[in-house]
Design a protein around this motif. Structure first.
Motif, short mmCIF file in Angstrom:
data_model
loop_
_atom_site.label_atom_id
_atom_site.label_comp_id
_atom_site.label_asym_id
_atom_site.label_seq_id
_atom_site.Cartn_x
_atom_site.Cartn_y
_atom_site.Cartn_z
N ILE A 20 0.86 -1.19 0.00
CA ILE A 20 0.00 0.00 0.00
C ILE A 20 0.89 1.24 0.00
O ILE A 20 1.70 1.40 0.89
CB ILE A 20 -0.90 0.04 1.25
CG1 ILE A 20 -1.72 -1.24 1.36
CG2 ILE A 20 -1.82 1.26 1.19
CD1 ILE A 20 -2.51 -1.34 2.65
N PRO A 21 0.75 2.08 -1.03
CA PRO A 21 1.59 3.29 -1.13
C PRO A 21 1.25 4.29 -0.02
O PRO A 21 0.10 4.37 0.41
CB PRO A 21 1.22 3.88 -2.50
CG PRO A 21 0.48 2.80 -3.22
CD PRO A 21 -0.18 1.98 -2.16
N ARG A 24 -2.06 6.60 0.70
CA ARG A 24 -3.19 5.85 0.16
C ARG A 24 -3.74 4.95 1.25
O ARG A 24 -3.06 4.62 2.20
CB ARG A 24 -2.75 4.99 -1.03
CG ARG A 24 -2.35 5.82 -2.26
CD ARG A 24 -3.51 6.66 -2.75
NE ARG A 24 -3.27 7.14 -4.11
CZ ARG A 24 -3.67 6.47 -5.21
NH1 ARG A 24 -4.31 5.34 -5.09
NH2 ARG A 24 -3.44 6.97 -6.40
N THR A 26 -6.60 1.41 1.90
CA THR A 26 -7.40 0.34 1.31
C THR A 26 -8.24 -0.28 2.42
O THR A 26 -8.11 0.09 3.57
CB THR A 26 -6.52 -0.71 0.62
OG1 THR A 26 -7.33 -1.57 -0.17
CG2 THR A 26 -5.76 -1.53 1.64
N ARG A 30 -11.05 -5.39 0.45
CA ARG A 30 -10.28 -5.34 -0.80
C ARG A 30 -9.07 -6.26 -0.70
O ARG A 30 -8.73 -6.97 -1.64
CB ARG A 30 -9.82 -3.92 -1.06
CG ARG A 30 -10.97 -2.93 -1.17
CD ARG A 30 -11.37 -2.68 -2.59
NE ARG A 30 -12.51 -1.77 -2.64
CZ ARG A 30 -13.02 -1.31 -3.78
NH1 ARG A 30 -12.51 -1.67 -4.93
NH2 ARG A 30 -14.06 -0.51 -3.76
N ARG A 61 -2.70 2.10 7.09
CA ARG A 61 -3.28 2.40 5.78
C ARG A 61 -4.46 1.49 5.47
O ARG A 61 -4.99 1.53 4.36
CB ARG A 61 -2.21 2.26 4.70
CG ARG A 61 -1.08 3.28 4.87
CD ARG A 61 0.07 3.00 3.92
NE ARG A 61 1.21 3.85 4.28
CZ ARG A 61 2.49 3.54 3.99
NH1 ARG A 61 2.78 2.43 3.35
NH2 ARG A 61 3.45 4.35 4.36
N HIS A 103 -8.57 8.72 -1.64
CA HIS A 103 -7.31 8.02 -1.35
C HIS A 103 -7.37 6.50 -1.49
O HIS A 103 -6.39 5.82 -1.23
CB HIS A 103 -6.84 8.38 0.05
CG HIS A 103 -6.69 9.84 0.29
ND1 HIS A 103 -5.66 10.59 -0.23
CD2 HIS A 103 -7.46 10.73 0.97
CE1 HIS A 103 -5.79 11.86 0.15
NE2 HIS A 103 -6.88 11.97 0.86
N TRP A 105 -7.00 2.87 -2.48
CA TRP A 105 -6.05 2.14 -3.33
C TRP A 105 -6.49 0.68 -3.34
O TRP A 105 -6.57 0.05 -2.29
CB TRP A 105 -4.63 2.27 -2.76
CG TRP A 105 -3.60 1.47 -3.50
CD1 TRP A 105 -2.93 1.86 -4.62
CD2 TRP A 105 -3.12 0.16 -3.16
NE1 TRP A 105 -2.06 0.87 -4.99
CE2 TRP A 105 -2.14 -0.18 -4.13
CE3 TRP A 105 -3.40 -0.76 -2.14
CZ2 TRP A 105 -1.45 -1.40 -4.10
CZ3 TRP A 105 -2.72 -1.97 -2.12
CH2 TRP A 105 -1.76 -2.27 -3.10
N ASP A 106 -6.78 0.18 -4.53
CA ASP A 106 -7.23 -1.21 -4.62
C ASP A 106 -6.08 -2.10 -5.06
O ASP A 106 -5.49 -1.89 -6.13
CB ASP A 106 -8.37 -1.29 -5.64
CG ASP A 106 -9.08 -2.62 -5.55
OD1 ASP A 106 -8.41 -3.62 -5.24
OD2 ASP A 106 -10.30 -2.67 -5.78
N ASP A 109 -6.02 -3.34 -8.51
CA ASP A 109 -5.61 -2.37 -9.51
C ASP A 109 -4.11 -2.45 -9.73
O ASP A 109 -3.61 -2.31 -10.84
CB ASP A 109 -6.01 -0.97 -9.04
CG ASP A 109 -5.75 0.08 -10.11
OD1 ASP A 109 -6.17 -0.16 -11.24
OD2 ASP A 109 -5.11 1.09 -9.80
N GLU A 110 -3.37 -2.68 -8.65
CA GLU A 110 -1.92 -2.84 -8.72
C GLU A 110 -1.57 -4.05 -9.57
O GLU A 110 -0.74 -4.00 -10.46
CB GLU A 110 -1.38 -3.06 -7.31
CG GLU A 110 -0.43 -2.00 -6.83
CD GLU A 110 0.91 -2.07 -7.53
OE1 GLU A 110 1.65 -3.00 -7.24
OE2 GLU A 110 1.21 -1.18 -8.33
N GLN A 113 -2.06 -3.48 -13.22
CA GLN A 113 -1.12 -2.57 -13.87
C GLN A 113 0.26 -3.20 -14.07
O GLN A 113 0.85 -3.10 -15.13
CB GLN A 113 -0.96 -1.31 -13.02
CG GLN A 113 -2.18 -0.41 -13.11
CD GLN A 113 -1.99 0.84 -12.27
OE1 GLN A 113 -0.92 1.39 -12.20
NE2 GLN A 113 -3.05 1.26 -11.62
#
Length: 115
Positions: A20-21, A24, A26, A30, A61, A103, A105-106, A109-110, A113
């Motif tokens: 987790i960045p 951000r 989550t 998730r 986070r 903010h 972050w899923d 999604d990472e 990508q």
DNA sequence: AACATGACGGTAG
DNA sequence: TCTACCGCCATGT
């Protein structure tokens, strides 16, 4: 020793949390979904409660589906968790509720990508 | 072994 | 909006 077993659910959860960045957030759900057990959100919460320092260091986070700091008491008081998030630039819509729309972050999604 | 609890999520009424 | 119930599964009593 037997080898080649799939990684434990716990290790998958810990790996995701560490990705987790900063700035951000989550949710437990998730993470559970990304770890392959969409209905085991409770396990994610339980695991974080029993996580090693390496993970608990970034566990602030992780919030619930409503963006609330349900695990804030793990730091002694939710205010501490809120301070950690604000220090990373996370904004709040309520005393102990982050702005998920802004903010979120899923982990899926990472994965999509980077492949 | 049965029951209650928990850093949760989704659905139903 | 809020309450209640179910699913998930490890831990404590």
């Amino acid at each position: 020793m037997s080898g080649g077993e799939p990684p434990d659910f716990a290790e998958r959860v810990y790996a995701l949390v560490r990705r987790i960045p900063p700035g951000r957030v989550t949710t437990y759900g998730r993470i559970a979904r990304a770890a392959g057990a969409a209905r085991s959100a409770r396990m994610v919460g339980w695991l974080l409660h029993h996580s090693p320092p390496e993970v608990s260091d970034v566990a602030h986070r992780v919030v619930n589906r409503n963006g609330e700091l349900t695990g804030g008491w793990a730091w002694g008081h939710p205010a501490v968790m809120r301070a950690l998030l604000e220090d990373e630039g996370v904004t709040f819509v309520d005393e102990y509720q982050v702005d998920l729309e802004k903010h979120l972050w899923d982990p899926l999604d990472e994965l999509d990508q980077s492949g």
